[in-house]
Design a protein around this motif. Structure first.
Motif, PDB file in Angstrom:
ATOM      1  N   THR A 160       0.827  -1.205   0.000  1.00 36.98           N
ATOM      2  CA  THR A 160       0.000   0.000   0.000  1.00 36.98           C
ATOM      3  C   THR A 160       0.861   1.256   0.000  1.00 36.98           C
ATOM      4  N   ASP A 161       1.943   1.232   0.775  1.00 39.04           N
ATOM      5  CA  ASP A 161       2.859   2.380   0.809  1.00 39.04           C
ATOM      6  C   ASP A 161       3.520   2.598  -0.550  1.00 39.04           C
ATOM      7  N   LEU A 162       3.931   1.514  -1.180  1.00 41.76           N
ATOM      8  CA  LEU A 162       4.558   1.606  -2.504  1.00 41.76           C
ATOM      9  C   LEU A 162       3.580   2.178  -3.523  1.00 41.76           C
ATOM     10  N   ALA A 163       2.342   1.703  -3.484  1.00 42.20           N
ATOM     11  CA  ALA A 163       1.330   2.181  -4.427  1.00 42.20           C
ATOM     12  C   ALA A 163       1.042   3.670  -4.221  1.00 42.20           C
ATOM     13  N   ASN A 164       0.914   4.092  -2.983  1.00 44.99           N
ATOM     14  CA  ASN A 164       0.610   5.501  -2.707  1.00 44.99           C
ATOM     15  C   ASN A 164       1.763   6.416  -3.106  1.00 44.99           C
ATOM     16  N   ARG A 165       2.984   5.989  -2.876  1.00 43.04           N
ATOM     17  CA  ARG A 165       4.134   6.799  -3.306  1.00 43.04           C
ATOM     18  C   ARG A 165       4.165   6.942  -4.831  1.00 43.04           C
ATOM     19  N   LEU A 166       3.861   5.845  -5.508  1.00 45.46           N
ATOM     20  CA  LEU A 166       3.844   5.883  -6.970  1.00 45.46           C
ATOM     21  C   LEU A 166       2.740   6.800  -7.486  1.00 45.46           C
ATOM     22  N   PHE A 167       1.536   6.648  -6.941  1.00 42.51           N
ATOM     23  CA  PHE A 167       0.401   7.414  -7.457  1.00 42.51           C
ATOM     24  C   PHE A 167       0.463   8.886  -7.050  1.00 42.51           C
ATOM     25  N   ASP A 168       1.058   9.178  -5.892  1.00 43.50           N
ATOM     26  CA  ASP A 168       1.272  10.580  -5.522  1.00 43.50           C
ATOM     27  C   ASP A 168       2.208  11.256  -6.532  1.00 43.50           C
ATOM     28  N   ASN A 169       3.259  10.548  -6.887  1.00 44.81           N
ATOM     29  CA  ASN A 169       4.193  11.090  -7.881  1.00 44.81           C
ATOM     30  C   ASN A 169       3.556  11.201  -9.258  1.00 44.81           C
ATOM     31  N   ALA A 170       2.709  10.216  -9.602  1.00 45.78           N
ATOM     32  CA  ALA A 170       2.040  10.251 -10.902  1.00 45.78           C
ATOM     33  C   ALA A 170       1.126  11.469 -11.003  1.00 45.78           C
ATOM     34  N   GLU A 171       0.456  11.819  -9.908  1.00 45.86           N
ATOM     35  CA  GLU A 171      -0.410  12.995  -9.916  1.00 45.86           C
ATOM     36  C   GLU A 171       0.405  14.284 -10.039  1.00 45.86           C
ATOM     37  N   MET A 172       1.524  14.349  -9.322  1.00 42.13           N
ATOM     38  CA  MET A 172       2.378  15.531  -9.438  1.00 42.13           C
ATOM     39  C   MET A 172       2.979  15.637 -10.834  1.00 42.13           C
ATOM     40  N   LEU A 173       3.351  14.499 -11.401  1.00 46.49           N
ATOM     41  CA  LEU A 173       3.906  14.485 -12.747  1.00 46.49           C
ATOM     42  C   LEU A 173       2.863  14.929 -13.765  1.00 46.49           C
ATOM     43  N   LEU A 174       1.632  14.481 -13.583  1.00 40.55           N
ATOM     44  CA  LEU A 174       0.559  14.875 -14.494  1.00 40.55           C
ATOM     45  C   LEU A 174       0.315  16.384 -14.413  1.00 40.55           C
ATOM     46  N   ALA A 175       0.341  16.934 -13.209  1.00 38.08           N
ATOM     47  CA  ALA A 175       0.125  18.377 -13.047  1.00 38.08           C
ATOM     48  C   ALA A 175       1.224  19.171 -13.749  1.00 38.08           C
ATOM     49  N   ALA A 176       2.463  18.691 -13.667  1.00 36.62           N
ATOM     50  CA  ALA A 176       3.571  19.374 -14.339  1.00 36.62           C
ATOM     51  C   ALA A 176       3.450  19.263 -15.856  1.00 36.62           C
ATOM     52  N   VAL A 177       2.986  18.117 -16.322  1.00 36.33           N
ATOM     53  CA  VAL A 177       2.815  17.923 -17.774  1.00 36.33           C
ATOM     54  C   VAL A 177       1.708  18.822 -18.301  1.00 36.33           C
ATOM     55  N   VAL A 178       0.612  18.936 -17.557  1.00 36.93           N
ATOM     56  CA  VAL A 178      -0.499  19.806 -17.983  1.00 36.93           C
ATOM     57  C   VAL A 178      -0.027  21.254 -18.074  1.00 36.93           C
ATOM     58  N   LYS A 179       0.838  21.662 -17.155  1.00 33.84           N
ATOM     59  CA  LYS A 179       1.372  23.030 -17.187  1.00 33.84           C
ATOM     60  C   LYS A 179       2.459  23.208 -18.249  1.00 33.84           C
ATOM     61  N   LYS A 180       2.923  22.094 -18.821  1.00 33.62           N
ATOM     62  CA  LYS A 180       4.017  22.110 -19.803  1.00 33.62           C
ATOM     63  C   LYS A 180       5.288  22.718 -19.212  1.00 33.62           C
ATOM     64  N   ASP A 181       5.495  22.391 -17.945  1.00 31.00           N
ATOM     65  CA  ASP A 181       6.686  22.864 -17.231  1.00 31.00           C
ATOM     66  C   ASP A 181       7.780  21.806 -17.386  1.00 31.00           C
ATOM     67  N   GLU A 182       8.677  22.017 -18.324  1.00 31.26           N
ATOM     68  CA  GLU A 182       9.686  20.997 -18.637  1.00 31.26           C
ATOM     69  C   GLU A 182      10.650  20.738 -17.495  1.00 31.26           C
ATOM     70  N   PRO A 183      11.246  21.757 -16.840  1.00 33.58           N
ATOM     71  CA  PRO A 183      12.171  21.482 -15.726  1.00 33.58           C
ATOM     72  C   PRO A 183      11.487  20.728 -14.584  1.00 33.58           C
ATOM     73  N   LEU A 184      10.250  21.143 -14.222  1.00 37.65           N
ATOM     74  CA  LEU A 184       9.532  20.471 -13.137  1.00 37.65           C
ATOM     75  C   LEU A 184       9.172  19.044 -13.529  1.00 37.65           C
ATOM     76  N   THR A 185       8.770  18.838 -14.779  1.00 39.06           N
ATOM     77  CA  THR A 185       8.424  17.495 -15.256  1.00 39.06           C
ATOM     78  C   THR A 185       9.622  16.556 -15.159  1.00 39.06           C
ATOM     79  N   LYS A 186      10.780  17.018 -15.586  1.00 36.44           N
ATOM     80  CA  LYS A 186      11.986  16.188 -15.529  1.00 36.44           C
ATOM     81  C   LYS A 186      12.388  15.895 -14.091  1.00 36.44           C
ATOM     82  N   SER A 187      12.217  16.863 -13.211  1.00 30.44           N
ATOM     83  CA  SER A 187      12.579  16.666 -11.809  1.00 30.44           C
ATOM     84  C   SER A 187      11.678  15.625 -11.139  1.00 30.44           C
ATOM     85  N   ILE A 188      10.366  15.750 -11.344  1.00 34.41           N
ATOM     86  CA  ILE A 188       9.432  14.792 -10.743  1.00 34.41           C
ATOM     87  C   ILE A 188       9.604  13.410 -11.364  1.00 34.41           C
ATOM     88  N   TYR A 189       9.850  13.369 -12.661  1.00 32.48           N
ATOM     89  CA  TYR A 189      10.020  12.068 -13.316  1.00 32.48           C
ATOM     90  C   TYR A 189      11.263  11.349 -12.794  1.00 32.48           C
TER      91      TYR A 189
END
Length: 231
Positions: free
Chosen positions: A187-216
């Protein structure tokens, strides 16, 4: 004349019979052509004949198709019909959404922003879900090429949401099938993954390349952990 030639040479007899057959065929072709010309003149005088012919052909074809393929008939289902599974395809609309019972939703929103609807999740065993988790993690690791390619934001967003949706439902299946000792770390592994996936999606929607690369870069580590766990 024919009988005399036949008695002299059988080959000559066959030749004459052949010529007679050709003559009969020619007469038939002439009669057919004349009949077609007559029909054409009649259709030109009365165009409704042509229209009736096309309509009757369409009706005949439609009736034949219904008779041959009754399972292809469409339309609203009757109340007494089974609408969940007819043996060929899922008839309910929209596609059923799997129920998640493990604690892998976002605690603040109660859902996950990357979840997609209209995706059919086949009912596979927990072993199959674990295998698909590993494959989806591998696919998201390969997404690095897209991120560093630049200016392909719609493709990154769609790919991230699709793979994360599969992983979300598969993680729920794996967690529910795990022992009591295995459930907390999964459960901890899944939540860490999905929390990051949501942050990554938010950065992609904003088209913020430096933030996207950092979160990825942080997400890569978790994806590798998922692959090792599901191996």
């Amino acid at each position: 004349m024919v009988s005399s030639l036949s008695s002299i040479n059988p080959v000559a007899s066959n030749f004459i019979q052949c010529k007679q057959s050709q003559t009969n065929v020619s007469k038939f072709i002439v009669r057919s052509t004349l009949g077609t010309s007559s029909d054409s003149r009649e259709n030109q005088v009365n165009p409704s004949n042509n229209e009736k012919l096309h309509i009757s052909r369409r009706v005949s074809f439609g009736i034949g198709a219904i008779a041959l393929f009754p399972q292809l008939q469409t339309g609203p289902a009757r109340a007494d019909e089974e609408v969940t599974d007819n043996g060929w395809w899922i008839t309910s609309h929209p596609l059923p959404v799997p129920k998640v019972t493990s604690k892998i939703t976002n605690e603040e929103t109660g859902k996950r922003s990357f979840l997609q609807t209209g995706i059919y999740m086949a009912k596979i065993l927990p072993e199959g879900s674990a295998y698909r988790l590993k494959q989806c993690a591998f696919d998201l690791l390969a997404m690095k090429d897209l991120i560093y390619q630049g200016d392909v934001w719609p493709h990154i967003r769609r790919y991230l949401c699709l793979k994360s949706t599969f992983m979300y439902y598969d993680f729920d299946i794996v967690i529910n099938a795990a022992t009591d000792e295995q459930k907390p770390p999964l459960t901890d592994l899944a939540n860490r993954l999905f929390d990051n996936a949501e942050m990554l999606l938010a950065a992609v929607v904003k088209k913020d390349e430096p933030l996207t690369k950092s979160i990825y870069a942080d997400t890569e580590v978790i994806l590798q952990e998922v692959m090792a766990k599901m191996a």
